[in-house]
Design an enzyme around this catalytic site. Structure first.
Site, PDB file in Angstrom:
ATOM      1  CG  ASP A 188      12.399   5.907  -2.228  1.00 43.48           C
ATOM      2  OD1 ASP A 188      13.215   6.661  -1.653  1.00 43.48           O
ATOM      3  OD2 ASP A 188      11.385   6.327  -2.816  1.00 43.48           O
ATOM      4  CG  PHE A 219       3.306   6.582 -10.506  1.00 47.29           C
ATOM      5  CD1 PHE A 219       4.064   5.456 -10.798  1.00 47.29           C
ATOM      6  CD2 PHE A 219       1.967   6.583 -10.836  1.00 47.29           C
ATOM      7  CE1 PHE A 219       3.484   4.356 -11.407  1.00 47.29           C
ATOM      8  CE2 PHE A 219       1.376   5.498 -11.445  1.00 47.29           C
ATOM      9  CZ  PHE A 219       2.139   4.382 -11.735  1.00 47.29           C
TER      10      PHE A 219
END
Length: 850
Positions: free
Chosen positions: A652, A538
């Site tokens: 996840d 990210f």
């Protein structure tokens, strides 16, 4: 550019042409500089002389540019102590002190430092006047005093704006009281006392204007005209200050200069002598100048708004724009629109109210504002002959026949044109039309599930161009720029701009708060490496502290990141709608320009992998704590799968995505890959698979199928890691050993040697603990090859709390027991992320748009 070159050529020619054999840049000890005499710098750039204004008997010592078109003193030694008449002189006395004399008497001592050495006064080509102690060989030994340390209203390249922490010495500009009165006025331009990386203008001690925070070599206030300036910020243990040098394209190292005028405006004065605005003062109705500034004779207009707390000032005539927080002093409502002042010369029939400001003289501008702040005020005037002092009246004071008062200039308040009222109607109409238009477009987009089109974007931009300003919703110290793309994104997220209320109110509000880039930058010390917690797909993650003292973790989307807007929106929308003690709390987001950031509650104990896979730190995790962590993860997943208002598949689950608060309570984080399921939906399919190697279920990795049982598989892997203290993929370097931790535990389970897999750091008591052995079996049930064979999270709850009387079924062959996973030729599988020990308090997963 060409005009600057021409002026620079003429200026240089003039300098050398005008040199004289008689002029000097140095005043020796014992010499006097008197009226009519000058010190001229070596290259004829600056001169020091005594001067006065027309029709004034007050004389001042000042530094000027030494040419015919650059007028005005750049520094005045005795601005508050003028010499009466032509009797003034400047000297360096026998003790090395620099003094201004009136006749034979001392008027002002500029430098009181005494020295027995040889002392001279020298005017440099930078415009700096220095008192220097000289060595016997004629070289300078040290600087005893310099004019750059005592600025007046003008800043030259090389001068400082700031303060000395140890001595308390401040470097700041102070405006003149009037056009021909250089005494210290009401406006002070310098460094903010509380926020040392920004500049402010104070009016009568209150913040009048702020530059925005210094960040990456510039100020965050967009409409600050810094063309020609190369600013730098210096912060040491003893000093904090700003300094600038001149840009070669704008006149070279000596230009431009900055001056603060009597109305609080910063002027940039170039080589050609032309004055331009550096910033936009509080908005007024007037003529538009460079950078959208509006200015005219201040007595003929009324500021649209005159604020300094949540005060909104900018470069438009409507007064909406740059926002900051300070104590407020609004103009009275009656003064905001439709009034002007008419200048008249007349005796006053009666005495008005006279402001007696102790230790300060009010300028004509100060008096003007005092009148605006009082609805009863109908006129004002200066009380002193030099234009200072303030007297106001609540009735018309003019009387041509009055013999008791001498005629003087009085400003009468009158109702002006209907321009302001007309603008008010126009602005109000626009404020109504724009939100309604956005609402209609948003409803259409939602109905047809469209995320945006060029037509919509262009339409909104056209609407925006017709209006001069968008509604400026402020969040106390938080603010977001109101560009079209940002507004559309916020609409998609279901977030409205609003004030950030009290802390208690915010805690009860599940909607996201909106943070400005400036506030986030300030919270993270401008994204300093010291506050950086880690980095992943990210982007970087920073620790920050909000202005109310709350600690936060900030995920900042990197421009080079493979992730994008889809994942950002996915995480923001999901976490905002999910509230559970075992889910990380998202406080808000920042959507400003190209910046996209998520602001979370701060987890001081980082993530589970930080402790679990470190041989020393794992000692903290005894079995009781490990079991409590597993309980919390189970409750969080059960909430996502069954009890939340949305059925959410995380996709996840791993040790790095389990954060630990100050009490070591687990919180599930990183919802960028999460998917929402319908009430009747049990599984879904994707053609783009991304995740973390070792945690993905076989059906997801091979076929792109995922369901709640995919999360169960990931949780089973995590359970084994918690029990064994090893990563699932920690075996892949051993070619002769098991493929992974799952296979290793399965093999020992079949041989009834499961005690051998328990983490040795748990001690012998854990090896014989039936609860530990039961959890190993539950984990193996969760990682079975067939998704239908795996228990639900609700089943897992009953399994781990069971005892010997509630026998568990025997697990079947686990996933990947037959070898490494192979993807289907129809699948597009992204390179999986290899699991590493995370130093992050907020974790990041490599993701791809779905």
């Amino acid at each position: 550019m060409w005009s600057n070159c021409i002026f620079l050529t003429l200026f240089t020619f003039y300098l050398f042409l005008g040199q004289s054999c008689c002029q000097t840049d140095t005043l020796l000890q014992g010499q006097y500089l008197k009226d009519g005499q000058e010190l001229v710098s070596a290259f004829n750039i600056f001169k020091l002389k005594f001067f006065n204004f027309e029709n004034s008997s007050n004389w001042y010592l000042g530094i000027w540019y030494n040419n015919f078109y650059l007028s005005g003193a750049v520094w005045i030694a005795n601005r508050n102590n003028p010499v009466l008449g032509r009797s003034g002189s400047l000297t360096v006395d026998s003790l090395g002190r620099l003094r201004i004399l009136r006749g034979a008497s001392s008027l002002l001592e500029l430098s009181s430092t005494e020295t027995t050495g040889n002392t001279t006064l020298k005017l440099l080509d930078s415009g700096n006047l220095q008192l220097q102690e000289m060595d016997s060989d004629g070289s300078m030994k040290r600087t005893l005093w310099q004019s750059f340390d005592y600025p007046t209203d003008t800043l030259l390249p090389g001068m400082k704006l700031g303060f000395n922490v140890k001595t308390g010495k401040r470097w700041e500009l102070t405006s003149w009281l009037g056009d021909t009165l250089p005494a210290s006025g009401s406006f002070v331009f310098g460094m903010d006392d509380n926020i040392t990386n920004r500049l402010t203008i104070l009016w009568l001690g209150n913040v009048y204007w702020a530059s925005g925070l210094w960040f990456k070599g510039g100020f965050s206030l967009e409409k600050l005209n810094t063309n020609g300036f190369i600013f730098s910020f210096v912060s040491t243990e003893s000093e904090h200050y700003f300094m600038y040098s001149g840009d070669e394209n704008y006149g070279g190292p000596l230009f431009p200069r900055i001056r603060i005028d009597q109305q609080g405006s910063l002027q940039k004065i170039n080589l050609d002598g032309v004055k331009k605005h550096v910033h936009c003062s509080p908005s007024v109705f007037g003529e538009e100048l460079e950078y959208g500034c509006y200015q005219q004779n201040f007595r003929n207009c009324v500021p649209a708004r005159y604020k300094e707390v949540t005060g909104s000032w900018d470069c438009s005539p409507f007064g909406f724009g740059y926002t900051y927080t300070r104590k407020t002093y609004d103009l009275s409502y009656c003064s905001r629109f439709g009034y002007t002042f008419r200048e008249t010369v007349s005796p006053s029939a009666e005495n008005g109210f006279v402001f007696n400001e102790i230790g300060r003289r009010l300028s004509s501008y100060d008096c003007y504002v005092k009148c605006l702040q009082n609805c009863s005020c109908v006129a004002y005037a200066s009380t002193n002959g030099d234009g200072t002092g303030c007297e106001i009246w609540n009735t018309d004071p003019t009387n041509e026949n009055s013999a008791s008062h001498h005629p003087r200039t009085i400003y009468i308040r009158i109702k002006g044109s209907k321009l302001a009222a007309t603008w008010l109607v126009v602005v109000a109409s626009l404020f109504l039309i724009i939100p309604v238009t956005w609402l209609i477009i948003y409803l259409v987009l939602r109905k047809f599930k469209i995320k945006g089109t060029n037509f919509v974007s262009e339409s909104l931009k056209m609407i925006s161009s017709q209006s001069c300003s968008l509604t400026n919703k402020r969040l106390s110290t938080l603010r977001v720029g109101s560009t079209i793309d940002q507004e559309m994104l916020l609409l998609e997220l279901g977030i409205e701009r609003r004030r950030r209320g009290k802390r208690s109110a915010r805690n009860n509000n599940n909607e996201l708060q909106i943070f400005s880039f400036e506030s986030v930058a300030f919270a993270t010390d401008y994204f300093s490496d010291a506050n950086k917690l880690g980095e992943g797909g990210f982007g970087p993650v920073y620790k920050g502290r909000l202005i109310d003292g709350e600690e936060v973790a900030i995920k900042r989307l990197s421009l080079a990141s493979g992730q994008g807007l889809v994942e950002f929106k996915n995480e923001a929308m999901l976490i905002a709608k999910l509230q559970h003690t075992n889910l990380v709390k998202l406080l808000g987001c920042c959507v400003e320009k190209d910046e996209k950031m998520l602001i979370y509650e701060y987890m001081p104990n980082k993530s589970l992998d930080y402790f679990l896979f470190d041989p020393l730190r794992k000692i903290v995790l005894d079995w009781k704590l490990r079991f409590r962590i597993m309980e919390g993860i189970i409750q969080g997943l059960l909430y996502l799968h069954k009890y939340s208002r949305l059925k959410v598949i995380h996709r996840d689950i791993k040790a790095g995505n389990i954060l630990l608060d100050e009490d070591m309570n687990p919180k599930i984080s990183d919802f960028g890959m999460a998917r929402i399921f319908g009430a009747q939906e049990s599984k879904a399919n994707t053609k783009r698979v991304a995740g973390t190697f070792g945690y993905m279920s076989p059906e997801y990795f091979r076929e792109g199928l995922f369901s709640a049982k995919s999360d169960v598989f990931s949780f089973g892997v995590l359970m084994l890691e918690i029990i064994c203290g090893r990563k699932n993929n920690s075996f892949h370097h051993d070619s002769e050993g098991p493929l992974n931790l799952i296979v290793h535990v399965w093999n020992l389970f079949k041989e009834n040697r499961v005690r051998e897999v328990i983490d040795p750091s748990l001690g012998d008591s854990a090896v014989e603990n039936p609860q530990v052995l039961r959890c190993v079996q539950v984990a193996l049930l969760c990682v079975q090859q067939n998704a239908d064979d795996r228990p639900s999270m609700l089943d897992v709850v009953s399994m781990i709390y069971g005892d010997g009387n509630n026998a568990l079924s025997l697990p079947k062959e686990p996933a990947f027991y037959d070898g490494p996973p192979r993807s289907s030729p129809e699948m597009e599988v992204e390179p999986p992320e290899m699991e590493n020990v995370s130093a992050n308090r907020v974790t990041i997963t490599v993701m791809e748009a779905r």
